[in-house]
Design an enzyme around this catalytic site. Structure first.
Site, PDB file in Angstrom:
ATOM      1  N   ASN A   1      -9.774 -24.949 -12.894  1.00  0.00           N
ATOM      2  CA  ASN A   1     -10.653 -25.031 -11.979  1.00  0.00           C
ATOM      3  C   ASN A   1     -11.767 -26.210 -12.457  1.00  0.00           C
ATOM      4  OD1 ASN A   1     -12.790 -24.274 -10.074  1.00  0.00           O
ATOM      5  ND2 ASN A   1     -14.354 -24.045 -11.950  1.00  0.00           N
ATOM      6  N   GLU A   2     -11.963 -27.333 -11.475  1.00  0.00           N
ATOM      7  CA  GLU A   2     -12.601 -28.419 -11.577  1.00  0.00           C
ATOM      8  C   GLU A   2     -12.342 -29.381 -12.802  1.00  0.00           C
ATOM      9  OE1 GLU A   2     -17.025 -27.279 -11.151  1.00  0.00           O
ATOM     10  OE2 GLU A   2     -16.754 -26.838  -9.104  1.00  0.00           O
TER      11      GLU A   2
ATOM     12  N   TRP B   1     -19.513 -18.837  -3.110  1.00  0.00           N
ATOM     13  CA  TRP B   1     -19.905 -18.861  -4.701  1.00  0.00           C
ATOM     14  C   TRP B   1     -21.589 -18.175  -4.781  1.00  0.00           C
ATOM     15  CZ3 TRP B   1     -16.948 -18.771  -8.774  1.00  0.00           C
ATOM     16  CH2 TRP B   1     -17.673 -18.948 -10.138  1.00  0.00           C
TER      17      TRP B   1
ATOM     18  N   TYR C   1     -26.603 -29.416  -5.105  1.00  0.00           N
ATOM     19  CA  TYR C   1     -26.872 -30.098  -6.372  1.00  0.00           C
ATOM     20  C   TYR C   1     -26.931 -31.549  -5.605  1.00  0.00           C
ATOM     21  CZ  TYR C   1     -25.302 -26.348  -9.270  1.00  0.00           C
ATOM     22  OH  TYR C   1     -25.337 -25.152  -9.948  1.00  0.00           O
TER      23      TYR C   1
ATOM     24  N   ASP D   1     -20.060 -22.468 -16.698  1.00  0.00           N
ATOM     25  CA  ASP D   1     -21.552 -21.820 -16.387  1.00  0.00           C
ATOM     26  C   ASP D   1     -21.463 -20.506 -16.349  1.00  0.00           C
ATOM     27  OD1 ASP D   1     -23.993 -21.914 -14.933  1.00  0.00           O
ATOM     28  OD2 ASP D   1     -23.033 -21.851 -12.929  1.00  0.00           O
TER      29      ASP D   1
ATOM     30  N   LYS E   1     -26.450 -17.577  -7.390  1.00  0.00           N
ATOM     31  CA  LYS E   1     -25.761 -17.726  -6.223  1.00  0.00           C
ATOM     32  C   LYS E   1     -25.062 -16.666  -5.560  1.00  0.00           C
ATOM     33  CE  LYS E   1     -25.273 -22.721  -6.983  1.00  0.00           C
ATOM     34  NZ  LYS E   1     -25.379 -22.736  -8.481  1.00  0.00           N
TER      35      LYS E   1
ATOM     36  N   ASN F   1     -14.574 -27.244  -4.161  1.00  0.00           N
ATOM     37  CA  ASN F   1     -15.682 -26.618  -4.391  1.00  0.00           C
ATOM     38  C   ASN F   1     -16.831 -27.522  -4.025  1.00  0.00           C
ATOM     39  OD1 ASN F   1     -14.276 -24.651  -5.801  1.00  0.00           O
ATOM     40  ND2 ASN F   1     -14.790 -25.298  -7.658  1.00  0.00           N
TER      41      ASN F   1
ATOM     42  N   GLU G   1     -15.484 -22.789  -3.276  1.00  0.00           N
ATOM     43  CA  GLU G   1     -16.866 -22.570  -3.646  1.00  0.00           C
ATOM     44  C   GLU G   1     -17.860 -23.128  -2.736  1.00  0.00           C
ATOM     45  OE1 GLU G   1     -17.877 -23.478  -7.810  1.00  0.00           O
ATOM     46  OE2 GLU G   1     -15.893 -22.260  -8.621  1.00  0.00           O
TER      47      GLU G   1
ATOM     48  N   TYR H   1     -21.065 -28.486  -3.132  1.00  0.00           N
ATOM     49  CA  TYR H   1     -22.437 -28.033  -3.151  1.00  0.00           C
ATOM     50  C   TYR H   1     -23.389 -28.942  -2.545  1.00  0.00           C
ATOM     51  CZ  TYR H   1     -20.745 -24.133  -6.013  1.00  0.00           C
ATOM     52  OH  TYR H   1     -20.287 -23.004  -6.599  1.00  0.00           O
TER      53      TYR H   1
HETATM   54  C1  GCB Z   1     -19.092 -24.768  -9.841  1.00  0.00           C
HETATM   55  C2  GCB Z   1     -18.241 -23.976 -10.659  1.00  0.00           C
HETATM   56  C3  GCB Z   1     -19.081 -22.607 -11.099  1.00  0.00           C
HETATM   57  C4  GCB Z   1     -20.401 -22.641 -11.146  1.00  0.00           C
HETATM   58  C5  GCB Z   1     -21.003 -23.169  -9.871  1.00  0.00           C
HETATM   59  C6  GCB Z   1     -22.478 -23.512  -9.968  1.00  0.00           C
HETATM   60  O1  GCB Z   1     -18.699 -25.657  -9.193  1.00  0.00           O
HETATM   61  O2  GCB Z   1     -16.895 -23.850 -10.605  1.00  0.00           O
HETATM   62  O3  GCB Z   1     -18.211 -22.213 -12.464  1.00  0.00           O
HETATM   63  O4  GCB Z   1     -21.034 -21.608 -11.427  1.00  0.00           O
HETATM   64  O5  GCB Z   1     -20.403 -24.567  -9.781  1.00  0.00           O
HETATM   65  O6  GCB Z   1     -23.251 -22.530  -9.304  1.00  0.00           O
HETATM   66  O7  GCB Z   1     -23.007 -24.472 -10.284  1.00  0.00           O
END
Ligand code: GCB
Length: 595
Positions: free
Chosen positions: A407-408, A549, A472, A168, A568, A466, A504, A468
């Site tokens: 990462n991820e 993040w 999400y 991303d 973000k 991480n 994150e 969200y």
């Molecule tokens: C994540 C990623 C990061 C993205 C972020 C997002 O999990 O590690 O690279 O930018 O989410 O904002 O979706």
């Protein structure tokens, strides 16, 4: 790998500013011998990405090959020296010619590409450097690439980005860090590795190992100098072994509160005369995990910081020193003590500045979102080599306290990842990293989709997640978001009994968008989500930090869920604070946990 310096034995010449530029979308340059120079009336600034500089020529989303050429006069006094060319980074791969001769190449973006050019370069004359740079990626590369066909074949068309990426952030192309021609004596120091530890509360220990090239020396010496220029410890110059230990009495240890640096001078001698010398700044400190705590010099430290990006208007991913200064001032202003170099190693200049300012760094390899359905033996080999080069480059920075070697992984949630292949892969990369450096914890941030079964947890010294929730998943529902976060943390800790770092969490916000209710994309929602996460994270005794993040809004590939930028950031792309920035400043006041 040493950063080039100038002293009585070495010199540097920066070859930045404007270069001639030509796009080679048909990849015909090598056949047509563009390395002997090519026709073009286009110029480009180095360092800097081509995307926004040359947007008007259609390069905003360009993925492919492009050529750079630059003539420069090499001063006469380079003639009796060995001459090296170092490109701080050209992303993601590059090939280099000097005066028409092939000089070297690199498949590792975000890291220096250094080569000896003594036989090609001409001191006292004009020289020509030609560099071809590609920002294409594939299954074997780190990071892995993806094509529009992949999305179609895997029936994931709604995830397709333009340009297609597995990550991303914009796949900016170009020469992103300084190009430096530098000289060394024939016999020279090529590597220095420093391990520091605390012997007792007043005494520091510095173990130094050096690597040399050439045999014309009979002794090696090292000396530590304090900020006032006084010698505080030195080895006897008779020392033949390239390994030595210095004891520092009344030592000022390096920490984020007091980032004390010493200058280490190492030198080679022959017949009583110095033949080469190299100097670097070092900090004497110890990092350790003890139970659920992260200890710096034996004292608990709680990480308050950000995932960042190297990204700014026009310059793209190019090193821009005013921005480095601004970002560190903003980190100090907001009471942050750390950041993660998501999702790739940042410029060495940034790490040196972190050493100076006492900001703690998690340095990351760009193995972002590895898709194990497409991992090949070559991907693994490239991953190992990448980590090796990153560790070699960044080893001596006291600010670097943790390695993140990816990462991820498995962001696509493929079942095959859990059949042992994912475990074998990570075991190998973790073991290898540990064999290169067992003084720092190693981690890989996990994503919700890969779940708590993710094999990276077994090998990580620190469990990084991480999350969200509230964005999400469970959009707009902070209550459920925090419940989910808490469940994940509790279960993870119960299973693995290791400290947890939230690498994150965050929400997009459009600067200037407000609401009296909880409404996604407003500044209030972002600030509230961050506050609630921090309250939950800090309520757990096994957490060692929280990294929001992102530090600032940044450019991404095109996708319907992004309005040009990932929003973000708690600062806008041009570094104006959003509401969340003021909230964080208050929450992170004095570096104390407030909840
Ligand atoms: C994540 C990623 C990061 C993205 C972020 C997002 O999990 O590690 O690279 O930018 O989410 O904002 O979706």
């Amino acid at each position: 790998m040493l950063y080039p310096i100038r002293n009585a034995f070495r010199d540097i010449l920066e070859i930045n500013s404007l270069w001639k530029f030509r796009v080679d979308s048909e990849k015909k340059g090598e056949n047509e011998k563009w390395y002997n120079d090519f026709e073009s009336d286009i110029e480009i600034a180095v360092p800097g990405s081509w995307n926004e500089q040359l947007e008007e020529l259609g390069l905003l989303h360009y993925v492919g090959l492009a050529w750079y050429s630059r003539k420069f006069f090499l001063p006469t006094h380079f003639s009796d020296k060995r001459i090296w060319l170092r490109i701080g980074s050209a992303d993601f791969s590059s090939r280099v010619w000097v005066n028409g001769s092939f000089a070297g190449e690199s498949e590792f973006g975000f890291l220096p590409n250094e080569m000896e050019i003594t036989t090609f370069a001409r001191a006292g004359q004009e020289n020509l450097i030609v560099i071809s740079v590609s920002n294409e990626l594939d299954d074997d590369s780190i990071p892995q690439g993806i094509t529009a066909d992949h999305y179609t074949n895997e029936n994931r068309m709604r995830e397709e980005t333009n340009p297609p990426t597995r990550f991303d952030f914009s796949p900016f192309g170009g020469i992103h860090r300084p190009v430096i021609v530098h000289s060394t004596p024939a016999t020279c120091i090529r590597g220095v590795r420093v391990n520091t530890s605390i012997a007792n509360s007043l005494t520091g220990k510095v173990e130094i190992t050096a690597e040399t090239d050439g045999k014309e020396f009979d002794s090696f010496s090292s000396e530590l100098i304090d900020a006032k220029g006084a010698s505080v410890s030195r080895s006897s110059p008779e020392e033949v072994a390239l390994r030595t230990e210095l004891i520092v009495n009344d030592c000022h240890f390096w920490s984020n509160d007091n980032p004390h640096l010493y200058t280490l001078n190492v030198a080679l001698h022959k017949d009583g005369k110095t033949v080469d010398q190299y100097s670097l700044k070092i900090g004497i400190r110890e990092v350790r995990i003890d139970g659920d705590k992260l200890l710096l010099n034996g004292k608990e430290v709680f990480l308050k910081g950000f995932g960042k990006h190297e990204d700014f208007a026009v310059i793209g991913r190019g090193l821009f020193l005013p921005l480095v200064i601004k970002d560190f001032e903003l980190m100090k202003w907001i009471n942050a003590n750390s950041f993660r170099t998501s999702h790739y190693p940042y410029a060495e200049e940034v790490l040196s500045y972190a050493d100076n300012r006492g900001i703690l760094v998690i340095s990351e390899a760009p193995a972002v979102s590895l898709d194990f359905r497409h991992v090949t033996p070559k991907t693994l080999e490239n991953h190992r080599q990448f980590v090796q080069r990153m560790v070699e480059r960044d080893y001596n920075h006291p600010s670097v306290i943790i390695w993140s070697i990816g990462n991820e992984p498995n962001i696509v949630g493929d079942e095959g990842y859990y059949d042992g292949s994912g475990r074998n892969y990570w075991k190998e990369v973790f073991d290898f990293t540990r064999s290169l450096d067992n003084s720092r914890p190693i981690t890989v941030p996990n994503c919700t989709r890969a779940g708590l079964e993710d094999p990276v947890f077994e090998f990580s010294g620190v469990l990084s997640i991480n999350r969200y929730y509230g964005w999400y998943e469970y959009p707009g529902n902070l209550k459920l978001a925090i419940e989910k976060l808490e469940l994940d943390m509790e279960e993870l800790h119960a299973r693995y009994k290791k400290p947890i770092l939230i690498t994150e969490f965050g929400a997009d916000s459009l600067a200037g968008s407000h609401s009296t209710s909880l409404q996604m994309f407003t500044e209030e929602y972002q600030a509230k989500l961050i506050e609630e996460y921090i309250r939950c994270i800090e309520s757990k005794p096994y957490t060692i930090g929280e990294m929001v993040w992102n530090f600032a809004d940044f450019r991404t590939p095109q996708h319907f869920r992004r309005v040009v930028l990932n929003l973000k950031g708690v600062f806008t792309r041009d570094r104006e604070p959003k509401l969340a920035a003021f909230k964080l400043k208050e929450l992170w006041n004095n570096g104390r946990k407030v909840f």
